[in-house]
Design an enzyme around this catalytic site. Structure first.
Site, PDB file in Angstrom:
ATOM      1  N   ASP A 184      40.262  22.475  39.859  1.00  0.00           N
ATOM      2  CA  ASP A 184      41.291  23.093  39.016  1.00  0.00           C
ATOM      3  C   ASP A 184      40.602  23.813  37.860  1.00  0.00           C
ATOM      4  O   ASP A 184      40.092  23.184  36.930  1.00  0.00           O
ATOM      5  CB  ASP A 184      42.247  22.015  38.485  1.00  0.00           C
ATOM      6  CG  ASP A 184      43.443  22.633  37.764  1.00  0.00           C
ATOM      7  OD1 ASP A 184      43.366  23.835  37.398  1.00  0.00           O
ATOM      8  OD2 ASP A 184      44.440  21.931  37.570  1.00  0.00           O
ATOM      9  N   SER A 242      41.805  40.413  43.040  1.00  0.00           N
ATOM     10  CA  SER A 242      42.125  41.264  41.905  1.00  0.00           C
ATOM     11  C   SER A 242      41.944  42.723  42.297  1.00  0.00           C
ATOM     12  O   SER A 242      41.138  43.042  43.164  1.00  0.00           O
ATOM     13  CB  SER A 242      41.205  40.939  40.729  1.00  0.00           C
ATOM     14  OG  SER A 242      41.275  39.574  40.431  1.00  0.00           O
TER      15      SER A 242
END
Ligand SMILES: C[S@@+](CC[C@H](N)C(=O)[O-])C[C@H]1O[C@@H](n2cnc3c(N)ncnc32)[C@H](O)[C@@H]1O
Length: 221
Positions: free
Chosen positions: A135, A53
């Site tokens: 996940d 990010s």
């Protein structure tokens, strides 16, 4: 607001010159990438083919979650990548808090563990910080409910599993929107009676919260 190390901060500052908004595609070595010039830095980051990010988005997310990352809080970082933001969160919750970082790329998780081990190994050995493969769209029910949830990738729709794992009084920050299209950073506050209050913070460009196989094939990015 505490950050893990001077070296980490310098890396973030260097990156912020280049990444004005959203994300840049780089891979596992993002934590330690550097360069003597902007172009060299970009080349090094590209060669690692990962995602991290934008540094200012890390700082912004931590500001948004600051009041929920108090001493003793429980937090979840979905899409933990290099582990940098997760380590920041772990520092913020103090010795009695716990933070779980989850990423669906096993190699990335292993690299993030090495990153933290080289910088502040006691975060891991104390159990304050756990980095796992999985996940993240399913969250991590074993550690729920959470005071704070951060999602470092854009969810196509609001992730209900994650909202369900938020503690009453908890807060989640997540980018919502389509890959490569309109996305906004959103804050979800769960009130004590379980009502969800949604606040749109700003327009962003994040990589998608997606299937592992799709990401590895380079789809959706
Ligand atoms: C922009 S990066 C986040 C970087 C991270 N904040 C850092 O400090 O390095 C987005 C991450 O989300 C991960 N990701 C995408 N979809 C995911 C999913 N379904 N479950 C878990 N992680 C996922 C990617 O592997 C990638 O590491």
């Amino acid at each position: 607001m505490p950050f893990p190390s001077l070296r980490g901060m310098l890396t973030m500052l260097r990156l912020s010159v280049i990444f004005l908004v959203g994300v840049l595609l780089v891979r596992t070595m993002a934590w330690t990438s550097s360069g003597n010039s902007h172009s060299q830095l970009v080349q090094n980051l590209k060669s690692y083919q990962a995602t991290i990010s934008a540094p200012q988005m890390h700082a912004y997310a931590l500001e948004c979650l600051n009041s929920h990352l108090y001493e003793g809080a429980r937090a979840l970082d979905v899409g933990s990548g290099s582990g940098y933001l997760t380590a920041c969160m772990a520092k913020m919750v103090g010795a009695t808090g716990t933070v779980v970082g989850i990423d669906h790329i096993q190699e990335l998780v292993e690299q993030s563990i090495r990153n933290v081990q080289s910088d502040n190994a006691t975060l891991l050995s104390s159990g304050r910080l756990t980095l796992i493969a999985g996940d993240g769209r399913r969250g991590y029910p074993e550690g729920a409910p959470y005071d704070a949830i951060h999602v470092g990738a854009a969810a196509a729709v609001v992730p209900q599993n994650l909202l369900d794992q938020l503690k009453p009084g908890g807060r989640m920050v997540v980018s919502v929107g389509v890959s490569g299209g309109s996305q906004s950073l959103q804050q979800f506050d769960k009130t004590l009676d379980g009502t969800i209050v949604r606040t749109t913070l700003m327009g962003v460009i994040y990589v998608p919260l997606t299937d592992r196989e799709k990401q590895l094939r380079g789809h959706d990015l």
